[in-house]
Design a protein around this motif. Structure first.
Motif, PDB file in Angstrom:
ATOM      1  N   HIS A  62       8.986  -6.749  -0.207  1.00 16.46           N
ATOM      2  CA  HIS A  62      10.324  -7.310  -0.009  1.00 16.46           C
ATOM      3  C   HIS A  62      11.245  -6.203   0.508  1.00 16.46           C
ATOM      4  CE1 HIS A  62      10.047  -6.107  -4.352  1.00 16.46           C
ATOM      5  NE2 HIS A  62      11.037  -5.350  -3.946  1.00 16.46           N
ATOM      6  N   ASP A 102      15.488 -10.388  -2.358  1.00 11.07           N
ATOM      7  CA  ASP A 102      14.473 -11.421  -2.458  1.00 11.07           C
ATOM      8  C   ASP A 102      14.078 -11.925  -1.069  1.00 11.07           C
ATOM      9  OD1 ASP A 102      12.702 -12.813  -3.893  1.00 11.07           O
ATOM     10  OD2 ASP A 102      14.115 -14.318  -4.654  1.00 11.07           O
ATOM     11  N   LYS A 103      13.820 -11.017  -0.178  1.00 11.52           N
ATOM     12  CA  LYS A 103      13.432 -11.378   1.189  1.00 11.52           C
ATOM     13  C   LYS A 103      12.108 -10.704   1.472  1.00 11.52           C
ATOM     14  CE  LYS A 103      17.282 -13.315   2.923  1.00 11.52           C
ATOM     15  NZ  LYS A 103      17.175 -14.762   3.055  1.00 11.52           N
ATOM     16  N   GLU A 104      11.137 -11.498   1.775  1.00 13.39           N
ATOM     17  CA  GLU A 104       9.824 -10.934   2.020  1.00 13.39           C
ATOM     18  C   GLU A 104       9.775 -10.283   3.403  1.00 13.39           C
ATOM     19  OE1 GLU A 104       5.295 -12.357   2.095  1.00 13.39           O
ATOM     20  OE2 GLU A 104       6.575 -13.502   0.724  1.00 13.39           O
TER      21      GLU A 104
END
Ligand code: ZN
Ligand code: ZN
Ligand code: ZN
Length: 130
Positions: A82, A97-99
Motif C-alpha cells: 500500500h 489504504d491504497k494498494e
C-alpha cells in the motif's frame, strides 16, 4: 495474534504502536516508554514484530525508519503493498489504504518489495491553513 505478544515488554511496545494513528520511529517509541526499557530492547522487539508479520517498516524521505502495524500479514509473509504518505509540514508518516499495483518490470527483473512513499500535506496541516 495476541498470544504471541506474551512478554510484558512486548505488550508495552505494542500498546504504543496500537494507540498511534501514524507510523512511529524507534525514537518515538523510546520516548513514549521513557524509563520503561532501553533502546536496544525496543529495537529487538520491533525486529521481532517485523519477523512475525505484525509491523512493517516505512522508510521516509530522509531515510529514517518508521514502523506501522500490519493489517494482512502473517509470519515471514508481508503483503504491505500500500502507499505511504509523509507530510512535509508535520513529518507524520501514515499507511494509506491504497494498494500499489505491481509495476510492469522489464524482462529479467522480479519485484520483491515496493516502497511507495508519497509526500505532501496531511489533512491536519491543511485544516490549519484554512
Ligand atoms: Zn506487513
Ligand atoms: Zn501534517
Ligand atoms: Zn504501511
Amino acid at each position: 495474534m495476541a498470544k504471541k505478544r506474551n512478554t510484558k515488554t512486548k505488550e508495552l511496545v505494542w500498546k504504543v504502536m496500537e494507540n498511534s494513528e501514524s507510523a512511529l520511529t524507534h525514537d518515538d517509541i523510546t520516548q513514549s516508554l521513557r524509563g520503561e526499557m532501553d533502546r536496544v530492547t525496543i529495537y529487538r522487539i520491533l525486529q521481532g514484530f517485523e519477523e512475525e508479520g505484525l509491523v512493517h517498516k516505512v522508510i521516509d524521505s530522509a531515510g529514517k525508519s518508521h514502523y506501522a502495524i500490519c493489517r494482512h500479514c502473517t509470519e515471514h509473509h508481508h503483503h504491505d503493498n500500500h502507499m505511504h504518505f509523509q507530510c512535509v509540514t508535520c513529518g507524520v508518516v501514515n499507511c494509506l489504504d491504497k494498494e500499489v499495483r505491481k509495476p510492469n518490470m522489464p524482462e529479467g527483473y522480479t519485484v520483491e518489495e515496493i516502497n511507495y512513499l508519497v509526500t505532501g500535506c496531511c489533512p491536519d496541516c491543511r485544516d490549519d491553513k484554512d
